[in-house]
Design a protein around this motif. Structure first.
Motif, short mmCIF file in Angstrom:
data_model
loop_
_atom_site.label_atom_id
_atom_site.label_comp_id
_atom_site.label_asym_id
_atom_site.label_seq_id
_atom_site.Cartn_x
_atom_site.Cartn_y
_atom_site.Cartn_z
N LEU A 75 0.81 -1.22 0.00
CA LEU A 75 0.00 0.00 0.00
C LEU A 75 0.84 1.27 0.00
O LEU A 75 0.34 2.35 -0.28
CB LEU A 75 -0.93 0.01 1.22
CG LEU A 75 -2.27 -0.71 1.07
CD1 LEU A 75 -2.12 -2.13 0.62
CD2 LEU A 75 -3.06 -0.65 2.36
N PHE A 76 2.12 1.12 0.33
CA PHE A 76 2.97 2.31 0.41
C PHE A 76 3.86 2.48 -0.81
O PHE A 76 4.65 3.41 -0.88
CB PHE A 76 3.84 2.25 1.67
CG PHE A 76 3.02 2.43 2.90
CD1 PHE A 76 2.64 3.69 3.32
CD2 PHE A 76 2.59 1.33 3.62
CE1 PHE A 76 1.86 3.86 4.43
CE2 PHE A 76 1.80 1.49 4.73
CZ PHE A 76 1.44 2.75 5.15
N ASP A 77 3.72 1.57 -1.76
CA ASP A 77 4.55 1.64 -2.95
C ASP A 77 3.83 2.52 -3.98
O ASP A 77 3.02 2.05 -4.77
CB ASP A 77 4.79 0.23 -3.50
CG ASP A 77 5.77 0.22 -4.66
OD1 ASP A 77 6.05 1.31 -5.21
OD2 ASP A 77 6.24 -0.87 -5.01
N VAL B 115 -5.68 8.63 9.71
CA VAL B 115 -5.07 7.55 8.93
C VAL B 115 -4.04 8.13 7.95
O VAL B 115 -2.99 7.54 7.71
CB VAL B 115 -6.16 6.74 8.20
CG1 VAL B 115 -5.53 5.73 7.25
CG2 VAL B 115 -7.03 6.01 9.21
N ALA B 116 -4.37 9.29 7.39
CA ALA B 116 -3.43 9.94 6.47
C ALA B 116 -2.12 10.27 7.17
O ALA B 116 -1.03 10.11 6.60
CB ALA B 116 -4.05 11.21 5.89
N ALA B 117 -2.23 10.70 8.44
CA ALA B 117 -1.02 11.02 9.20
C ALA B 117 -0.18 9.76 9.41
O ALA B 117 1.06 9.80 9.32
CB ALA B 117 -1.40 11.66 10.53
N VAL B 118 -0.86 8.64 9.68
CA VAL B 118 -0.14 7.37 9.83
C VAL B 118 0.53 6.99 8.51
O VAL B 118 1.70 6.61 8.46
CB VAL B 118 -1.11 6.24 10.27
CG1 VAL B 118 -0.40 4.89 10.30
CG2 VAL B 118 -1.70 6.54 11.65
N ALA B 119 -0.24 7.13 7.42
CA ALA B 119 0.29 6.78 6.09
C ALA B 119 1.52 7.60 5.76
O ALA B 119 2.51 7.08 5.20
CB ALA B 119 -0.79 6.98 5.03
N ASN B 120 1.49 8.88 6.11
CA ASN B 120 2.63 9.75 5.78
C ASN B 120 3.92 9.29 6.43
O ASN B 120 4.99 9.41 5.85
CB ASN B 120 2.32 11.20 6.17
CG ASN B 120 1.45 11.87 5.12
OD1 ASN B 120 1.51 11.51 3.94
ND2 ASN B 120 0.65 12.82 5.55
N ILE B 121 3.80 8.76 7.65
CA ILE B 121 5.00 8.28 8.35
C ILE B 121 5.64 7.14 7.58
O ILE B 121 6.85 7.08 7.40
CB ILE B 121 4.63 7.80 9.77
CG1 ILE B 121 4.16 8.99 10.60
CG2 ILE B 121 5.82 7.10 10.43
CD1 ILE B 121 3.49 8.59 11.89
N PHE B 122 4.78 6.21 7.07
CA PHE B 122 5.32 4.99 6.47
C PHE B 122 5.57 5.12 4.97
O PHE B 122 6.03 4.18 4.34
CB PHE B 122 4.42 3.81 6.81
CG PHE B 122 4.44 3.52 8.28
CD1 PHE B 122 5.52 2.88 8.84
CD2 PHE B 122 3.42 3.96 9.09
CE1 PHE B 122 5.58 2.65 10.20
CE2 PHE B 122 3.47 3.75 10.46
CZ PHE B 122 4.55 3.08 11.02
#
Lengths: 90, 149
Positions: A75-77, B115-122
């Motif tokens: 999901l992060f790619d 969730v967007a904030a979590v996504a930004n970290i990873f």
């Protein structure tokens, strides 16, 4: 254009997928509305969607749809996301 | 965009979990300690995975455990559990898991910024390795961009 991201609760994975899809769309210079939803609502939420983004687990539950179903592995790619979005839209 | 609260009480380093259920249960217990969830929330998170499969393993080594908003959620909150020994969730690509995030969201619809904030970290792929190697809760908070509590 409408893109729906699908996961089990409509919160975690689909939310992450929405954020990263929007990032990929910006990189491709494409405009779309991206909505995160839980799989139980896919019929109504994705009725007018061109693309459904999801992970392998939900393909069967999504079932028949007029939208292109794109399965994402990481999901992060964002390069995977951008490539698959470009293929579907191109 | 702001991350859900991640106090020190919601962080456990080098925990032992025999299997994925135990790992998710630890992340639920961490949310109970920080006051974000009630004890039944862990069962709800486990049930999500039983019902839908290991999709919560959202990146190599990283699980984002969560259930829906509901009576078991007290407030928005995040927990981080790092595992001494990685566990398999049964994911085709992203196993084994070394870091389990627990997410409690109190209100549907208002969660996307969190969730967007979590996504930004990873989106920084080194964050998972850094978390797995962290030796203190303060270090986890630093990696997650949270001011130490």
């Amino acid at each position: 254009m409408k893109i729906v991201t699908i996961c089990g609760a409509g919160i975690g994975s689909s939310g992450v997928l929405k954020v990263n899809a929007e990032r990929a769309l910006r990189a491709l210079d494409l405009e779309a509305t991206v909505v995160a939803a839980e799989v139980s609502t896919v019929r109504t939420v994705a009725a007018d969607a061109q693309i459904i983004l999801t992970t392998q687990e939900f393909v069967e539950a999504i079932g028949k749809t007029n939208a292109d179903v794109i399965v994402i592995v990481n999901l992060f790619d964002t390069s995977e996301l951008a490539q698959k979005l470009e293929d579907a839209l191109g | 965009m702001s991350l859900p609260p991640l106090p020190e009480s919601a962080i456990e380093i080098d925990a032992f979990a025999a299997d994925w259920r135990a790992a998710v249960r630890l992340s639920g217990e961490a949310l109970v300690r920080s006051g974000a969830a009630k004890s039944g929330y862990a069962d709800e998170m486990i049930r999500m995975i039983e019902d839908h499969g290991p999709y919560v393993v959202i990146a190599p080594g990283l699980a984002l455990a969560h259930a829906r908003p509901g009576p078991q959620v007290i407030a928005n909150g995040l927990s981080v559990v790092t595992l001494k020994e990685p566990v398999r969730f049964g994911h085709a690509h992203n196993d084994p898991v070394r870091v389990v995030l627990g997410l409690a969201i109190s209100e549907a619809g208002a969660h996307l910024a969190a969730v967007a904030a979590v996504a930004n970290i990873f989106n920084d792929s080194s964050a998972i390795n850094e978390l797995a190697a962290a030796t203190s809760p303060a270090e986890v908070q630093r990696i997650m961009g949270v001011n130490p509590s």
